[in-house]
Design an enzyme around this catalytic site. Sequence first.
Site, PDB file in Angstrom:
ATOM      1  N   GLN A  92       0.814  -1.207   0.000  1.00  0.00           N
ATOM      2  CA  GLN A  92       0.000   0.000   0.000  1.00  0.00           C
ATOM      3  C   GLN A  92       0.856   1.268   0.000  1.00  0.00           C
ATOM      4  O   GLN A  92       0.337   2.375   0.116  1.00  0.00           O
ATOM      5  CB  GLN A  92      -0.936  -0.011   1.218  1.00  0.00           C
ATOM      6  CG  GLN A  92      -1.962  -1.132   1.162  1.00  0.00           C
ATOM      7  CD  GLN A  92      -2.759  -1.274   2.451  1.00  0.00           C
ATOM      8  OE1 GLN A  92      -2.650  -0.467   3.374  1.00  0.00           O
ATOM      9  NE2 GLN A  92      -3.566  -2.324   2.523  1.00  0.00           N
TER      10      GLN A  92
ATOM     11  N   HIS B 160      -0.987  -0.169   5.539  1.00  0.00           N
ATOM     12  CA  HIS B 160      -1.609   0.656   6.582  1.00  0.00           C
ATOM     13  C   HIS B 160      -0.800   1.914   6.904  1.00  0.00           C
ATOM     14  O   HIS B 160      -0.469   2.176   8.059  1.00  0.00           O
ATOM     15  CB  HIS B 160      -1.839  -0.168   7.861  1.00  0.00           C
ATOM     16  CG  HIS B 160      -2.886  -1.216   7.728  1.00  0.00           C
ATOM     17  ND1 HIS B 160      -3.541  -1.754   8.817  1.00  0.00           N
ATOM     18  CD2 HIS B 160      -3.392  -1.843   6.634  1.00  0.00           C
ATOM     19  CE1 HIS B 160      -4.410  -2.664   8.400  1.00  0.00           C
ATOM     20  NE2 HIS B 160      -4.327  -2.736   7.074  1.00  0.00           N
TER      21      HIS B 160
ATOM     22  N   GLU C  74     -15.460   1.290   9.187  1.00  0.00           N
ATOM     23  CA  GLU C  74     -16.094   2.259  10.072  1.00  0.00           C
ATOM     24  C   GLU C  74     -16.152   3.657   9.457  1.00  0.00           C
ATOM     25  O   GLU C  74     -15.262   4.054   8.709  1.00  0.00           O
ATOM     26  CB  GLU C  74     -15.321   2.363  11.393  1.00  0.00           C
ATOM     27  CG  GLU C  74     -15.307   1.100  12.214  1.00  0.00           C
ATOM     28  CD  GLU C  74     -14.605   1.279  13.551  1.00  0.00           C
ATOM     29  OE1 GLU C  74     -14.528   0.285  14.308  1.00  0.00           O
ATOM     30  OE2 GLU C  74     -14.140   2.400  13.849  1.00  0.00           O
TER      31      GLU C  74
ATOM     32  N   TYR D 191      -8.235 -11.720  10.630  1.00  0.00           N
ATOM     33  CA  TYR D 191      -8.311 -12.487   9.387  1.00  0.00           C
ATOM     34  C   TYR D 191      -8.194 -13.989   9.613  1.00  0.00           C
ATOM     35  O   TYR D 191      -8.663 -14.780   8.792  1.00  0.00           O
ATOM     36  CB  TYR D 191      -7.226 -12.011   8.414  1.00  0.00           C
ATOM     37  CG  TYR D 191      -7.504 -10.638   7.860  1.00  0.00           C
ATOM     38  CD1 TYR D 191      -8.572 -10.416   6.991  1.00  0.00           C
ATOM     39  CD2 TYR D 191      -6.708  -9.552   8.204  1.00  0.00           C
ATOM     40  CE1 TYR D 191      -8.841  -9.161   6.493  1.00  0.00           C
ATOM     41  CE2 TYR D 191      -6.960  -8.283   7.708  1.00  0.00           C
ATOM     42  CZ  TYR D 191      -8.030  -8.098   6.849  1.00  0.00           C
ATOM     43  OH  TYR D 191      -8.291  -6.839   6.360  1.00  0.00           O
TER      44      TYR D 191
ATOM     45  N   TYR E 271     -10.914   5.548  19.927  1.00  0.00           N
ATOM     46  CA  TYR E 271     -11.841   4.826  19.049  1.00  0.00           C
ATOM     47  C   TYR E 271     -11.709   3.305  19.119  1.00  0.00           C
ATOM     48  O   TYR E 271     -12.368   2.598  18.373  1.00  0.00           O
ATOM     49  CB  TYR E 271     -11.715   5.373  17.621  1.00  0.00           C
ATOM     50  CG  TYR E 271     -12.300   6.755  17.547  1.00  0.00           C
ATOM     51  CD1 TYR E 271     -13.589   6.971  17.092  1.00  0.00           C
ATOM     52  CD2 TYR E 271     -11.595   7.850  18.036  1.00  0.00           C
ATOM     53  CE1 TYR E 271     -14.155   8.232  17.100  1.00  0.00           C
ATOM     54  CE2 TYR E 271     -12.146   9.118  18.051  1.00  0.00           C
ATOM     55  CZ  TYR E 271     -13.434   9.302  17.589  1.00  0.00           C
ATOM     56  OH  TYR E 271     -13.994  10.550  17.619  1.00  0.00           O
TER      57      TYR E 271
END
Length: 379
Positions: A94, A161, A253, A274, A263
Amino acid sequence: MKRSTLCLLCSSALLAAFAAPAAQARDDGATAQAAKANPFTATEVARFNEPWAMTFLPNGRLLVTEKRGVLKVLTIGGTAQTITGVPTVAYGGQGGLGDVILHPSYATNGLIYISYAEKGSTSGTAGATVARAKLNLTSSGGSLSNLQVLWRQPKVSGSNHYGHRLAFGPDRKLWITSSERQKFDPAQDLNSPLGKVIRLNDDGSVPSDNPFYSRGGVAATVWSYGHRNLLGIAFDAQSKLWIHEMGPKGGDELNLIERGSNYGWPLVSQGDHYDGTPIPRHSTRPDLNAPEAWWNPVIAPAGFVIYSGTRFPNWSGSGLIGGLASQALVRVRFNGNTAAEAERYPMGKRIREVEQGPNGDVWLLEDGTGARLLRLTPI
């Protein structure tokens, strides 16, 4: 303070990709959502190689980032030209070149802000980085000059991430989403920038009214914490900050961000690991901030804008989210401090980015190689 939770916004990613918007489920059971034709025409404008983000310039031209480390400007005539001077990025997974936004006073100072994955000194490590630079446009493209790094994640192993979505708020502060790099526990540690929403001044200094400013160090930069993988950030007309984040196996979310709030990740989630290991649900920890909306199956949200134009009157004040796994444009309706999915428009491709154009049209970037830039105009 704990907010009320408007629970389950579930839709099938498979149905979203190939059919009309799927059934929407809530706590009181599934309710069918009538099939509707998309209220827009999608026109291809250009193609890009693994685009990630875009932003419009005051003159109507468009900046587009490509993950491999290429920044392009799209002319009004539809020609994509390269901007030189982009720093070397850590491409893979990513990682790569990420977001691009303008300084609130871009018209006078020419400053833009970019985010990117940066290699560490140890092999296999990287971290998100945010920098600003002067954009110098020419007839053949342009260049970046006077690049200044303003913020960095620590360099850790892995290539996922990063988050690194950027926004300027109504307060003219720089807001950065910093995902937890799949390291889990640092999201709960105020001495780590991972799994946080970061708030800085435009020059990278720390505002003295941040909630943990008195603690100094990394904690002083933090606005909220306990986040996983934050890939969308937008302020609404009431200056409230909304952020979406990818869940694990289930549990994407949409959160209303409150000053100094926790949070919950990785202590609670609406999804599971996973490997199937369960994670306690938000309902088990009322002391932690629960999402305003969540999806299971996931939509894999990417890109986010709260629509303020007039071209699509029915979308006024709505959130528009790009769906990767769901291959859709997802519209969210807000009602004060609550939110719910209103409609889902199948696009047949993974949608990486959403932006509102100068005249109120909506622009989408597909994900991957040969990705189309699409302009949505009302039917």
